[in-house]
Write a protein that holds these residues in place. Structure first.
Motif, PDB file in Angstrom:
ATOM      1  N   UNK A  88       6.051 -14.093 -20.086  1.00 10.95           N
ATOM      2  CA  UNK A  88       6.543 -15.700 -20.609  1.00 10.95           C
ATOM      3  C   UNK A  88       7.845 -15.937 -19.888  1.00 10.95           C
ATOM      4  N   UNK A  89       8.832 -14.796 -20.109  1.00 10.10           N
ATOM      5  CA  UNK A  89      10.201 -15.119 -19.483  1.00 10.10           C
ATOM      6  C   UNK A  89      10.203 -15.236 -18.115  1.00 10.10           C
ATOM      7  N   UNK A  90       9.392 -14.244 -17.599  1.00 11.96           N
ATOM      8  CA  UNK A  90       9.228 -14.280 -15.866  1.00 11.96           C
ATOM      9  C   UNK A  90       8.629 -15.768 -15.564  1.00 11.96           C
ATOM     10  N   UNK A  94      19.061  -9.722 -12.420  1.00 13.57           N
ATOM     11  CA  UNK A  94      18.734  -8.379 -12.387  1.00 13.57           C
ATOM     12  C   UNK A  94      17.269  -8.383 -12.365  1.00 13.57           C
ATOM     13  N   UNK A  95      16.700  -7.679 -11.554  1.00 12.10           N
ATOM     14  CA  UNK A  95      15.192  -7.252 -11.494  1.00 12.10           C
ATOM     15  C   UNK A  95      14.803  -6.441 -12.913  1.00 12.10           C
ATOM     16  N   UNK A  96      13.537  -6.787 -13.180  1.00 10.35           N
ATOM     17  CA  UNK A  96      13.101  -5.835 -14.437  1.00 10.35           C
ATOM     18  C   UNK A  96      13.208  -4.568 -13.919  1.00 10.35           C
ATOM     19  N   UNK A  97      13.451  -3.364 -14.793  1.00  9.13           N
ATOM     20  CA  UNK A  97      12.978  -2.149 -14.793  1.00  9.13           C
ATOM     21  C   UNK A  97      11.741  -1.830 -14.953  1.00  9.13           C
ATOM     22  N   UNK A  98      11.293  -0.784 -14.213  1.00 11.93           N
ATOM     23  CA  UNK A  98       9.874  -0.404 -14.105  1.00 11.93           C
ATOM     24  C   UNK A  98       9.725   0.943 -14.804  1.00 11.93           C
ATOM     25  N   UNK A  99       8.665   0.948 -15.814  1.00 13.12           N
ATOM     26  CA  UNK A  99       8.335   2.145 -16.448  1.00 13.12           C
ATOM     27  C   UNK A  99       8.055   3.469 -15.731  1.00 13.12           C
ATOM     28  N   UNK A 113      17.061 -10.596 -15.889  1.00 11.75           N
ATOM     29  CA  UNK A 113      18.158 -10.871 -16.637  1.00 11.75           C
ATOM     30  C   UNK A 113      19.196 -11.568 -15.808  1.00 11.75           C
ATOM     31  N   UNK A 114      20.103 -12.767 -16.282  1.00 13.76           N
ATOM     32  CA  UNK A 114      20.811 -13.154 -15.257  1.00 13.76           C
ATOM     33  C   UNK A 114      22.028 -12.371 -15.187  1.00 13.76           C
ATOM     34  N   UNK A 115      22.557 -12.325 -13.923  1.00  7.87           N
ATOM     35  CA  UNK A 115      23.870 -11.772 -13.757  1.00  7.87           C
ATOM     36  C   UNK A 115      24.849 -12.725 -14.086  1.00  7.87           C
ATOM     37  N   UNK A 116      25.863 -12.237 -14.758  1.00  8.90           N
ATOM     38  CA  UNK A 116      26.854 -13.427 -15.249  1.00  8.90           C
ATOM     39  C   UNK A 116      28.230 -12.751 -15.329  1.00  8.90           C
ATOM     40  N   UNK A 156      25.102  -3.569 -14.725  1.00  4.64           N
ATOM     41  CA  UNK A 156      24.029  -4.117 -15.411  1.00  4.64           C
ATOM     42  C   UNK A 156      24.225  -3.867 -17.018  1.00  4.64           C
ATOM     43  N   UNK A 157      24.824  -4.811 -17.702  1.00  4.67           N
ATOM     44  CA  UNK A 157      25.150  -4.541 -19.399  1.00  4.67           C
ATOM     45  C   UNK A 157      23.546  -4.436 -19.984  1.00  4.67           C
ATOM     46  N   UNK A 158      22.516  -5.042 -19.567  1.00  7.11           N
ATOM     47  CA  UNK A 158      21.255  -5.186 -20.153  1.00  7.11           C
ATOM     48  C   UNK A 158      20.597  -3.620 -20.139  1.00  7.11           C
ATOM     49  N   UNK A 159      21.176  -2.956 -19.311  1.00  6.86           N
ATOM     50  CA  UNK A 159      20.703  -1.323 -19.287  1.00  6.86           C
ATOM     51  C   UNK A 159      21.532  -0.631 -19.958  1.00  6.86           C
TER      52      UNK A 159
END
Length: 708
Positions: free
Chosen positions: A51-53, A198-203, A220-223, A300-303
């Motif tokens: 949904x986010x994508x 930022x592209x999604x990470x992959x398991x 995630x948006x780069x800010x 990448x702060x989301x990581x």
């Protein structure tokens, strides 16, 4: 005792079995339900991510459209990349202030005309690299990892293609220079794009030990917060990664790094007072402040703020300087669970690393499609330059640097039946020759008693025939140099003559310094603390590089001729790096890649790093005048005065002889017919007026189809 009928026993037995079977089925059912619940929970997380994508579908459609060729047949640049997005409000942008950044004319006008009609990125660019890194940490000391990180990231600003000391747009669409009216403080106000993610990470890139939380599985948006996070990460004193230490030294003059909103940040630089030619007091920031500001990347702060389960490493990080000061976070970051991936927001995305290679795929979501002109890049890990060379000869990779010492072998190969067949198949080899933006040297550790006297160091240089090394070990693929700059740099002082090869004078200088053969054993010695000590040292080098080995073997032989015993100490890359960073060597054979002008000598030559573990001043060099020149260059804006300071610096380094400056390599780049856009910008003044970059740029390479 009355006996029950046998039928009743049978009935009870059957009933017991039935109850047991029922309980088993009930348990099995509960397990299935539990597993189904887990599956449903996972699916819900995936659905949330999807949904986010979907919210970003318009951006993907926009990028797909921008990747199509225009009707005119030219490859579409990124000038209209914001056309399908709703503009964001920018309350902090001052339209009255000029923009320090420009659109790069090479990418907007020149490159589209250089590409064929109806161009579409295609093919796999295959390369090789020496050794496999242990990890892909954002602050790894490996130069190759830094290059791979840059493929997958974006900086605030870029150099204009082919020209040093220029500033083109990158993540920043505008950079304003402002002076605080109250205290004269100097600030850059930077306004960012809003279409970089930022592209999604992959398991699949992670082990089975943990499952990534849904937080990591969407874009995630780069800010501006990611740039602040990058700054905080290398400024954190508990982050002891070598490249973090280097960056920390370069940004010491930053007084404030403030995020105003997601797309606006302010960087305030310390100013110093100087008197100008009129005697007036003026305030100046660091000369390289604009260049350093523009070079900043996002982290990448989301990581890197999180554990893999989605929980924050530091639960309460409301203090804006948390990541600049927190030791717990820095310790976790040093061995982060994501250190074997590269979070991607640039023109390329990591597509995995194995024991054999690292792979990248073109990021179709990147706002500027002209920054990646191939579908994939693959870098295969090799143990030695010889192995790289053999791989190129088979035709498995499109480009390779000819190893020193392989010139005759190249000539033989070009006349071989194997190559003739390759040429017929469209794999003709072309060559591009240029002076590499690097130099190789022997460094003398000045904490070792043998190498503290500059007279001794001069003698060591004169005892080594550098031209012999260039001609015999490198087959002429090198240029003799006089100091720490390469001949293509404007900082290079051509008036300084390199030390001559003169073994007789070397012996006289050694004798003047007290080093003579007092006991007649053929080895010079000197009385140190009342004891005669023979001149005997270890020369450390990378054992898997045959060129380094042969050069060091010659150097040991040459020094023996003047009474000095050198012992070869070949080590692997990890030990070589550790020995250098800890200064645990006596002499070492290495090379330095040069940064883009204006060169900053602080990293290698300032005495502040002489005793610091992990600093680039591995030999412990210290000179008060050199320190002063480096400090003066930091704030000198006059071009003529800057050049004079660079030349004076070169004269001192030449006189002090802390290194034996062996050579700058003459690079022979070999590339196959299918690889296009391989040229030196400095040679194409017709395309890039004022170009002064004398090395090729692989970012504009593209692959043409070879007709079978």
């Amino acid at each position: 005792m009355n006996r029950e009928p046998i039928g009743l026993y049978i009935f009870r037995y059957i009933l017991g079995l039935g109850m047991f079977a029922f309980m088993c089925m009930l348990y099995w059912s509960s397990v299935l339900i539990e597993n189904n619940l887990k599956i449903v929970q996972t699916d819900i997380g995936q659905i949330r991510s999807e949904l986010y994508n979907l919210k970003n579908e318009s951006e993907r459609i926009r990028d797909t459209i921008s990747n199509l060729p225009r009707q005119s047949g030219e490859y579409s640049p990124s000038s209209s990349s914001l056309s399908l997005q709703k503009p964001i409000v920018r309350p902090h942008m001052d339209p009255k202030l000029p923009n320090l950044l420009t659109e790069d004319p090479f990418y907007t006008k020149i490159l589209p005309k250089m590409l064929p009609k109806h161009f579409s990125p295609q093919g796999i660019f295959r390369q090789t690299s020496i050794g496999k890194p242990d990890n892909l940490h954002p602050f790894s000391p490996w130069a190759e990892i830094s290059q791979w990180q840059s493929l997958c990231s974006i900086s605030l600003a870029n150099l204009e293609f082919g020209r040093y000391e220029t500033f083109a747009t990158g993540m920043a669409i505008k950079m304003e220079e402002r002076i605080d009216p109250e205290d004269g403080g100097f600030e850059y106000w930077i306004h960012l794009r809003d279409d970089v993610f930022w592209e999604p990470l992959e398991q699949r890139f992670f082990s089975d030990r943990f499952t990534l939380a849904p937080h990591f599985l969407h874009k995630h948006q780069v800010t501006a917060h990611d740039f602040k996070f990058f700054f905080d990460a290398f400024m954190n004193p508990y982050n002891q990664q070598p490249s973090a230490v280097t960056s920390r030294n370069q940004f010491q003059d930053v007084q404030k790094f403030e995020v105003l909103d997601d797309f606006t940040l302010v960087i305030r630089w310390k100013t110093h007072e100087f008197k100008n030619e009129k005697g007036e007091v003026v305030k100046r920031p660091l000369y390289r402040a604009k260049l350093l500001t523009g070079s900043l990347n996002p982290l990448a702060s989301f990581v890197y703020k999180y554990f893999p389960d989605g929980q924050k490493i530091i639960p309460d990080d409301t203090d804006p300087d948390t990541y600049q000061t927190n030791s717990v976070w820095a310790q976790n970051f040093g061995m982060h669970w994501a250190q074997n991936i590269i979070p991607s927001c640039g023109a390329w995305k990591l597509d995995g690393m194995t024991e054999r290679m690292i792979q990248f795929t073109r990021n179709n979501n990147f706002y500027s499609p002209d920054r990646a002109l191939m579908e994939r890049r693959e870098v295969e890990f090799k143990n030695t330059p010889d192995a790289e060379w053999q791989t190129f000869k088979t035709g498995d990779i499109q480009a390779s640097f000819l190893p020193q010492g392989k010139l005759l072998e190249l000539q033989d190969f070009l006349s071989s039946p194997l190559y003739q067949e390759q040429a017929k198949a469209g794999k003709t080899i072309h060559q591009l020759n240029y002076i590499g933006n690097m130099f190789f040297y022997i460094g003398w550790n000045q904490k070792t008693p043998f190498f503290r006297d500059k007279t001794v160091r001069q003698a060591l240089t004169m005892a080594i025939d550098r031209n012999r090394i260039i001609q015999q070990n490198l087959n002429g693929l090198g240029v003799e140099i006089n100091g720490p700059f390469t001949p293509n740099s404007p900082s290079y002082d051509h008036s300084i003559q390199p030390w001559p090869f003169d073994p007789d004078k070397a012996r006289r200088l050694l004798a003047e310094a007290g080093w003579e053969d007092h006991d007649g054993d053929g080895v010079i010695d000197k009385k140190i603390d009342g004891v005669y000590v023979p001149f005997h040292f270890k020369l450390t080098y990378f054992v898997k590089n045959s060129s380094s080995k042969s050069i060091c073997e010659y150097i040991v032989t040459a020094l023996k001729d003047v009474g000095i015993i050198g012992v070869l100490n070949g080590v692997d890359m990890a030990d070589l790096s550790n020995d250098f960073e800890s200064k645990a060597f006596e002499a070492i054979h290495l090379g330095w890649g040069q940064g883009t002008p204006p060169e900053d000598m602080r990293q290698i030559w300032h005495s502040s790093g002489a005793k610091e573990k992990g600093s680039s001043n591995g030999i412990g060099f210290s000179n008060a005048e050199v320190d002063q020149i480096i400090d003066d260059l930091d704030y000198e804006y006059n071009p003529e005065k800057r050049l004079a300071l660079y030349h004076r610096f070169s004269q001192i380094i030449h006189e002090e002889a802390p290194y034996v400056f062996l050579y700058a390599p003459m690079i022979k780049l070999l590339y196959r017919e299918e690889l296009q856009n391989v040229f030196l910008p400095i040679d194409r003044q017709d395309l890039i007026p004022g170009a002064n970059v004398a090395v090729p740029d692989s970012n504009i390479y593209w692959l043409k189809k070879i007709q079978a």
